[in-house]
Design a protein around this motif. Structure first.
Motif, PDB file in Angstrom:
ATOM      1  N   TYR A 144       9.765  -0.819   3.279  1.00 29.05           N
ATOM      2  CA  TYR A 144       9.505   0.531   2.786  1.00 29.05           C
ATOM      3  C   TYR A 144      10.615   1.447   3.292  1.00 29.05           C
ATOM      4  CZ  TYR A 144       7.655   1.527   7.509  1.00 29.05           C
ATOM      5  OH  TYR A 144       7.504   1.680   8.870  1.00 29.05           O
ATOM      6  N   MET A 145      10.593   2.689   2.833  1.00 25.72           N
ATOM      7  CA  MET A 145      11.569   3.676   3.278  1.00 25.72           C
ATOM      8  C   MET A 145      10.903   4.617   4.284  1.00 25.72           C
ATOM      9  SD  MET A 145      13.728   4.620  -0.160  1.00 25.72           S
ATOM     10  CE  MET A 145      12.285   5.225  -1.068  1.00 25.72           C
ATOM     11  N   PRO A 146      11.308   4.586   5.553  1.00 26.77           N
ATOM     12  CA  PRO A 146      10.728   5.500   6.546  1.00 26.77           C
ATOM     13  C   PRO A 146      11.003   6.952   6.158  1.00 26.77           C
ATOM     14  CG  PRO A 146      11.892   3.703   7.625  1.00 26.77           C
ATOM     15  CD  PRO A 146      12.240   3.628   6.168  1.00 26.77           C
ATOM     16  N   THR A 147       9.962   7.787   6.278  1.00 26.54           N
ATOM     17  CA  THR A 147      10.107   9.198   5.936  1.00 26.54           C
ATOM     18  C   THR A 147       9.671  10.117   7.063  1.00 26.54           C
ATOM     19  OG1 THR A 147       7.914   9.160   4.895  1.00 26.54           O
ATOM     20  CG2 THR A 147       9.822   8.831   3.454  1.00 26.54           C
ATOM     21  N   GLU A 148       8.948   9.576   8.049  1.00 23.42           N
ATOM     22  CA  GLU A 148       8.490  10.396   9.172  1.00 23.42           C
ATOM     23  C   GLU A 148       8.201   9.481  10.359  1.00 23.42           C
ATOM     24  OE1 GLU A 148       4.451  12.835   9.960  1.00 23.42           O
ATOM     25  OE2 GLU A 148       5.701  13.685   8.360  1.00 23.42           O
ATOM     26  N   GLU A 194       3.609   9.834  -8.867  1.00 21.69           N
ATOM     27  CA  GLU A 194       4.059   8.824  -9.835  1.00 21.69           C
ATOM     28  C   GLU A 194       4.935   7.753  -9.180  1.00 21.69           C
ATOM     29  OE1 GLU A 194       6.327   8.582 -14.175  1.00 21.69           O
ATOM     30  OE2 GLU A 194       5.611  10.507 -13.399  1.00 21.69           O
ATOM     31  N   ASN A 195       5.984   8.159  -8.498  1.00 22.70           N
ATOM     32  CA  ASN A 195       6.880   7.195  -7.858  1.00 22.70           C
ATOM     33  C   ASN A 195       6.562   7.125  -6.369  1.00 22.70           C
ATOM     34  OD1 ASN A 195       8.454   6.542 -10.234  1.00 22.70           O
ATOM     35  ND2 ASN A 195       9.336   8.599 -10.060  1.00 22.70           N
ATOM     36  N   LYS A 196       5.611   6.296  -6.024  1.00 21.71           N
ATOM     37  CA  LYS A 196       5.135   6.219  -4.651  1.00 21.71           C
ATOM     38  C   LYS A 196       6.104   5.476  -3.743  1.00 21.71           C
ATOM     39  CE  LYS A 196       0.208   6.272  -5.889  1.00 21.71           C
ATOM     40  NZ  LYS A 196       0.384   6.413  -7.358  1.00 21.71           N
ATOM     41  N   ASN A 197       6.050   5.820  -2.459  1.00 24.57           N
ATOM     42  CA  ASN A 197       6.779   5.068  -1.441  1.00 24.57           C
ATOM     43  C   ASN A 197       5.886   3.900  -1.029  1.00 24.57           C
ATOM     44  OD1 ASN A 197       8.469   4.171   0.603  1.00 24.57           O
ATOM     45  ND2 ASN A 197       7.990   5.842   2.018  1.00 24.57           N
ATOM     46  N   TRP A 198       6.123   2.745  -1.608  1.00 27.48           N
ATOM     47  CA  TRP A 198       5.286   1.573  -1.349  1.00 27.48           C
ATOM     48  C   TRP A 198       5.677   0.907  -0.045  1.00 27.48           C
ATOM     49  CZ3 TRP A 198       1.012   1.362  -3.945  1.00 27.48           C
ATOM     50  CH2 TRP A 198       0.955   1.864  -5.244  1.00 27.48           C
ATOM     51  N   ILE A 199       4.678   0.414   0.671  1.00 29.66           N
ATOM     52  CA  ILE A 199       4.867  -0.268   1.954  1.00 29.66           C
ATOM     53  C   ILE A 199       4.452  -1.718   1.768  1.00 29.66           C
ATOM     54  CG2 ILE A 199       4.186  -0.342   4.380  1.00 29.66           C
ATOM     55  CD1 ILE A 199       3.285   2.671   3.940  1.00 29.66           C
ATOM     56  N   ASN A 253      15.974  -1.253   5.954  1.00 29.38           N
ATOM     57  CA  ASN A 253      14.945  -0.540   5.202  1.00 29.38           C
ATOM     58  C   ASN A 253      15.092  -0.902   3.736  1.00 29.38           C
ATOM     59  OD1 ASN A 253      14.080   0.847   7.535  1.00 29.38           O
ATOM     60  ND2 ASN A 253      15.615   2.446   7.221  1.00 29.38           N
ATOM     61  N   LEU A 254      13.973  -1.135   3.091  1.00 30.54           N
ATOM     62  CA  LEU A 254      13.970  -1.558   1.699  1.00 30.54           C
ATOM     63  C   LEU A 254      13.196  -0.564   0.841  1.00 30.54           C
ATOM     64  CD1 LEU A 254      13.013  -5.253   2.440  1.00 30.54           C
ATOM     65  CD2 LEU A 254      15.250  -4.529   1.631  1.00 30.54           C
ATOM     66  N   LYS A 255      13.546  -0.478  -0.404  1.00 29.49           N
ATOM     67  CA  LYS A 255      12.722   0.243  -1.372  1.00 29.49           C
ATOM     68  C   LYS A 255      11.875  -0.790  -2.089  1.00 29.49           C
ATOM     69  CE  LYS A 255      12.712   3.577  -5.156  1.00 29.49           C
ATOM     70  NZ  LYS A 255      13.522   4.399  -6.086  1.00 29.49           N
ATOM     71  N   PHE A 256      10.551  -0.665  -1.927  1.00 30.52           N
ATOM     72  CA  PHE A 256       9.617  -1.614  -2.518  1.00 30.52           C
ATOM     73  C   PHE A 256       9.088  -1.006  -3.809  1.00 30.52           C
ATOM     74  CE2 PHE A 256       5.963  -4.183  -3.203  1.00 30.52           C
ATOM     75  CZ  PHE A 256       6.092  -5.341  -2.444  1.00 30.52           C
ATOM     76  N   VAL A 278       0.866  -1.183   0.000  1.00 28.47           N
ATOM     77  CA  VAL A 278       0.000   0.000   0.000  1.00 28.47           C
ATOM     78  C   VAL A 278       0.899   1.229   0.000  1.00 28.47           C
ATOM     79  CG1 VAL A 278      -1.840  -1.200   1.257  1.00 28.47           C
ATOM     80  CG2 VAL A 278      -0.151   0.136   2.529  1.00 28.47           C
ATOM     81  N   SER A 279       0.298   2.390  -0.262  1.00 27.64           N
ATOM     82  CA  SER A 279       1.063   3.638  -0.203  1.00 27.64           C
ATOM     83  C   SER A 279       0.221   4.718   0.446  1.00 27.64           C
ATOM     84  CB  SER A 279       1.490   4.097  -1.601  1.00 27.64           C
ATOM     85  OG  SER A 279       2.177   5.342  -1.527  1.00 27.64           O
ATOM     86  N   CYS A 280       0.853   5.504   1.313  1.00 27.74           N
ATOM     87  CA  CYS A 280       0.178   6.646   1.938  1.00 27.74           C
ATOM     88  C   CYS A 280       0.364   7.919   1.132  1.00 27.74           C
ATOM     89  CB  CYS A 280       0.692   6.832   3.375  1.00 27.74           C
ATOM     90  SG  CYS A 280       0.216   5.490   4.487  1.00 27.74           S
ATOM     91  N   ASP A 281       1.025   7.816  -0.019  1.00 27.62           N
ATOM     92  CA  ASP A 281       1.166   8.971  -0.904  1.00 27.62           C
ATOM     93  C   ASP A 281      -0.148   9.224  -1.637  1.00 27.62           C
ATOM     94  OD1 ASP A 281       3.811   9.185  -0.189  1.00 27.62           O
ATOM     95  OD2 ASP A 281       4.559   8.068  -1.927  1.00 27.62           O
TER      96      ASP A 281
END
Length: 250
Positions: free
Chosen positions: A192-196, A81-86, A227-230, A73-76
């Protein structure tokens, strides 16, 4: 960047309509409503998933009840376009860790091993890996999502997590393994990549779990975090960090 883990088939972007139960979600894809398997049986942060973008996989296995699975899922915002996928498929975490071990991308954590064994019995527990002579237990927490929420995200009140018996049992077994093995590691995998950073809601058994962790850390258990980039076509390692000192002070 190391070698990328690739899915057999790229995932497809869709939008969640609703979560029906622990195990299923309805998603909208190209004008159709698809009933999908949900691999995360716990809550996904404190978000209401209605209207949230997702990635789905499809299977041709005729024995499966549901052809599709919601993998991320993504909270973006949907238009990003390039979402941070979880990633929410917890079973995938172990496959990813195995791949990273096989490609020696986790050598800063564990190296000089000639074998990787899965599902290893230790005492009364079954732990995820025995890498050489190092026991490795993997966890992928989803109850707190450390990402920035888009303006469309709606949150809901959540209750403290209360099912901690299995986690504590595994921690005690890991600590006990140090009597006869060189190392034991608890590895947190964020797909996913933590951002906050967001406040972590303590479990109803927080004091007991905290004491168990302190005893295990004093016995020599290490805690690490990756941390991974999905992405729709796969996942890649972004960072590997030892967190033993931070965990001890938690």
């Amino acid at each position: 960047m190391g070698e990328k883990y690739l899915f057999e088939k790229p995932l497809t972007e869709a939008v969640i309509i609703k979560r029906n139960s622990q195990f299923t979600m309805d998603v909208a894809y190209q004008g159709e409503i698809l009933r999908c398997h949900c691999p995360a049986t716990t809550r996904i942060g404190d978000i209401d998933v209605k209207g949230v973008s997702c990635l789905i996989s499809s299977s041709d296995d005729p024995k499966r009840k549901l052809r599709y699975t919601v993998e991320a899922v993504s909270c973006d915002e949907p238009e990003v376009e390039n979402k941070n996928w979880i990633g929410i498929n917890l079973i995938l975490s172990n496959r990813l860790v195995e791949f990273l071990l096989e490609t020696h991308q986790l050598d800063a954590m564990v190296s000089n091993y000639d074998s990787i064994r899965r599902e290893v019995t230790l005492g009364i527990s079954k732990l995820d890996f025995l890498v050489g002579n190092t026991y490795l237990e993997v966890k992928s927490p989803l109850t707190t999502l450390n990402v920035k929420y888009g303006t469309h995200i709606k949150t809901k009140k959540v209750t403290p997590f209360s099912s901690t018996d299995r986690f504590q049992k595994h921690i005690r077994e890991l600590a006990g393994s140090l009597k006869s093995h060189e190392r034991a590691i608890l590895l947190t995998v964020n797909q996913y990549m933590p951002t906050e950073m967001r406040p972590h809601l303590r479990s109803t058994h927080y004091a007991e779990v905290s004491q168990t962790m302190k005893e295990a850390l004093n016995a020599g258990i290490e805690t690490w975090n990756i941390n991974l980039k999905f992405m729709p076509d796969g996942a890649e390692l972004i960072s590997l960090t030892e967190t033993s000192k931070e965990t001890k002070n938690y």
